[in-house]
Design an enzyme around this catalytic site. Structure first.
Site, PDB file in Angstrom:
ATOM      1  CB  SER A   1      -1.009  -0.140   1.054  1.00 14.38           C
ATOM      2  OG  SER A   1      -1.975   1.165   1.210  1.00 14.38           O
TER       3      SER A   1
ATOM      4  CD1 TRP B   1      -1.527   0.950  -6.238  1.00 16.26           C
ATOM      5  CD2 TRP B   1      -2.062   3.530  -4.542  1.00 16.26           C
ATOM      6  NE1 TRP B   1      -2.938   1.770  -6.413  1.00 16.26           N
ATOM      7  CE2 TRP B   1      -3.075   2.660  -5.117  1.00 16.26           C
ATOM      8  CE3 TRP B   1      -2.487   3.745  -3.412  1.00 16.26           C
ATOM      9  CZ2 TRP B   1      -4.297   3.996  -5.657  1.00 16.26           C
ATOM     10  CZ3 TRP B   1      -3.182   4.733  -3.967  1.00 16.26           C
ATOM     11  CH2 TRP B   1      -4.316   4.938  -4.853  1.00 16.26           C
ATOM     12  CG  HIS B   2      -0.309   5.717  -0.855  1.00 14.61           C
ATOM     13  ND1 HIS B   2      -0.939   4.558  -0.501  1.00 14.61           N
ATOM     14  CD2 HIS B   2      -1.824   6.288  -0.985  1.00 14.61           C
ATOM     15  CE1 HIS B   2      -2.376   5.118  -0.551  1.00 14.61           C
ATOM     16  NE2 HIS B   2      -2.465   5.922  -0.342  1.00 14.61           N
ATOM     17  N   GLY B   3       3.570   5.770  -3.369  1.00 11.34           N
ATOM     18  CA  GLY B   3       4.135   6.890  -4.440  1.00 11.34           C
ATOM     19  C   GLY B   3       5.930   5.753  -4.781  1.00 11.34           C
TER      20      GLY B   3
ATOM     21  CG  PHE C   1      -1.115   9.079  -4.711  1.00 13.57           C
ATOM     22  CD1 PHE C   1      -0.017   8.821  -4.616  1.00 13.57           C
ATOM     23  CD2 PHE C   1      -2.048   9.676  -4.051  1.00 13.57           C
ATOM     24  CE1 PHE C   1       0.533   9.724  -3.047  1.00 13.57           C
ATOM     25  CE2 PHE C   1      -1.686   9.929  -3.286  1.00 13.57           C
ATOM     26  CZ  PHE C   1      -0.320  10.197  -3.160  1.00 13.57           C
TER      27      PHE C   1
END
Length: 497
Positions: free
Chosen positions: A345, A348-350, A497
């Site tokens: 997670s 996924w954000h960066g 994102f």
């Protein structure tokens, strides 16, 4: 196209009026064309990437439904690889290359590191030139402006379709235009909510008659979303950015205040986009899933993730945590699965270690809570869950733990994050008297935060059944939002994102 812009307001009015004037056969065409235009306002050439993934997943869904055995599994794998491959190329190639090169340098193999970097760099540049990015000369230039807008969101939504078809929970969509609309529906195209096919695909086949109650409720939700963005989030950012962009120039108290304000800035910014998306869809009769549910009144990290970015957290639960084994294979495996999910997670954000650490901290929180509960159960200790004081302490502790993780999420580097935490941790009385904070600005910002929390804690809402009251309140909210700079067009944070 930014939700907080005059361009979007005009776009929304024109599309909505045209939508209600058409029959079903014309509505899906209108929405698909409008969604294409909405996306192309940002980056026209990247519509080709969306079209490519749509064609691949549409064909994959049909073939998966028609085949059996290992062939179905391979078709799903190919579909997932194509989606994740595109995401990895545009979002993570530079990050991965730099870290691989760094590893070889540590192993005293600098020539090999240079060769790997050079080869990947040339491939990256050539592919970007195909998409019209002729000004890019290196993957090091792969900033937010190069990343296709909303790629992480519509990639996950597309993946959920093929996975659900494979699992037999969703029939493959025969209508190519409707499937394309499922991926591209403009309200939630670039920043969610990340929908499941079972929830929305059938809605695109449905003719929704004009319903004034839906229109009023949807417009009011859009208005409050706009209020949260331009009145609260964009006001807080004026005190957050100077501190986080130059943390070495600020003392502990300033950085603590900035962290506190960022905790609410990011919530108001994130949830505002969802509010406007859900509200815009509701005006036309569509129902999108709830994405935020008063997360800062959570009394545990587990409860926080039931309330924060629900469409993403449930996506990881359904498509990563459970397939990894969930909690079905013992405590050690469950803890590993939780850590894996939260690290994923974060990534996924960066493409930055700050995001990975942010996700890892939440994973450690989850694992630690599970170990604590097991220890208390073994010792026969029961916590006073119904005690108001204990509940308040739970809420404050959870808020503090979450606020700590936001330091990593916002900091420009891991070094900056530890610098900020170090100065906050050594905060002294001298800081309180030497901090150049504007008392009026702080007071008004805290008032806005208090108003938001009171409204959300007591689930206050603005009734829309009284039409006159609706018009007055809607006009007032829009006027206040305008006065606070609705047309300044500050980007939503999620657009990175």
């Amino acid at each position: 196209m930014l939700f907080n812009s005059l361009q979007f307001i005009l776009f929304f009015i024109v599309v909505t009026l045209a939508y209600f004037s058409l029959k079903w056969q014309g509505r899906w065409v209108l929405l698909l064309l409008a969604s294409c235009y909405f996306y192309m306002v940002f980056q026209p050439v990247y519509i080709l990437i969306l079209l490519l993934t749509i064609v691949i997943d549409y064909i994959a869904g049909l073939l998966i439904e028609r085949t059996e055995g290992q062939t179905r599994r391979w078709l799903l794998i190919l579909s997932l690889i194509s989606n994740l491959g595109i995401l990895a190329f545009f979002k993570y190639l530079g990050f991965l290359t730099e870290n691989i090169a760094g590893l070889f340098n540590v192993l005293h193999l600098p020539e090999l590191a240079d060769q790997i970097t050079y080869v990947i760099d040339r491939v990256f540049v050539k592919v970007l030139h195909v998409f019209g990015q002729s000004g890019i000369s290196s993957f090091k230039d792969n900033a937010t402006s190069i990343l296709p807008i909303g790629l992480s969101f519509h990639t996950f939504q597309a993946m959920s379709y093929t996975i659900e078809v494979y699992r037999g929970n969703q029939k493959a969509e025969r209508h190519f235009g409707i499937y394309a609309l499922y991926v591209m529906f403009y309200p939630q195209l670039v920043a969610g909510p990340i929908e499941r096919p079972q929830n929305v695909l059938h809605q695109y086949h449905t003719f929704f008659p004009y319903d004034f109650e839906n229109v009023k409720a949807g417009l009011m939700q859009m208005a409050f979303g706009l209020f949260k963005k331009v009145v609260i989030a964009d006001r807080l950012v004026m005190m957050v950015d100077p501190a986080f962009n130059n943390p070495d120039q600020h003392n502990g108290l300033t950085l603590l205040v900035a962290t506190f304000f960022f905790t609410f800035q990011i919530y108001c910014d994130f949830s505002a986009y969802s509010d406007i998306a859900i509200g815009a869809a509701r005006v036309m009769g569509f129902t999108l899933m709830e994405n935020f549910r008063t997360p800062y009144i959570a009394r545990s990290i587990t409860d926080f993730w039931r309330r924060w970015h629900i469409s993403l957290s449930t996506w990881f639960r359904d498509y990563l945590y459970i397939p990894l084994g969930g909690n079905r294979k013992g405590e050690a495996r469950r803890n590993l699965n939780q850590l894996t999910v939260f690290l994923a997670s974060g990534l996924w954000h960066g493409a930055n270690w700050t995001y990975v650490i942010w996700g890892g901290l939440h994973g450690v929180y989850q694992v630690g809570a599970g170990l604590r509960d097991k220890y208390l159960k073994r010792q026969g200790i029961e916590l006073p869950e119904q005690n108001r004081l204990y509940q308040t302490l739970q809420l404050l502790l959870t808020f503090g733990l979450v606020m700590l993780t936001w330091v990593f999420f916002r900091a420009r580097s891991v070094g900056d994050a530890f610098l900020i935490l170090g100065r906050i941790g050594t905060l002294s009385f001298r800081d309180t008297v030497s901090t150049p904070l504007n008392a009026t600005e702080m007071g008004f910002s805290i008032f806005l935060i208090a108003f938001l929390m009171i409204k959300e804690y007591y689930y206050l809402y603005i009734p829309t059944r009284n039409t006159v009251r609706f018009y007055v309140l809607f006009t007032l909210i829009m006027l206040v939002s305008y006065l606070f700079g609705v047309f300044s067009s500050n980007q939503f944070i999620y657009f990175q994102f």
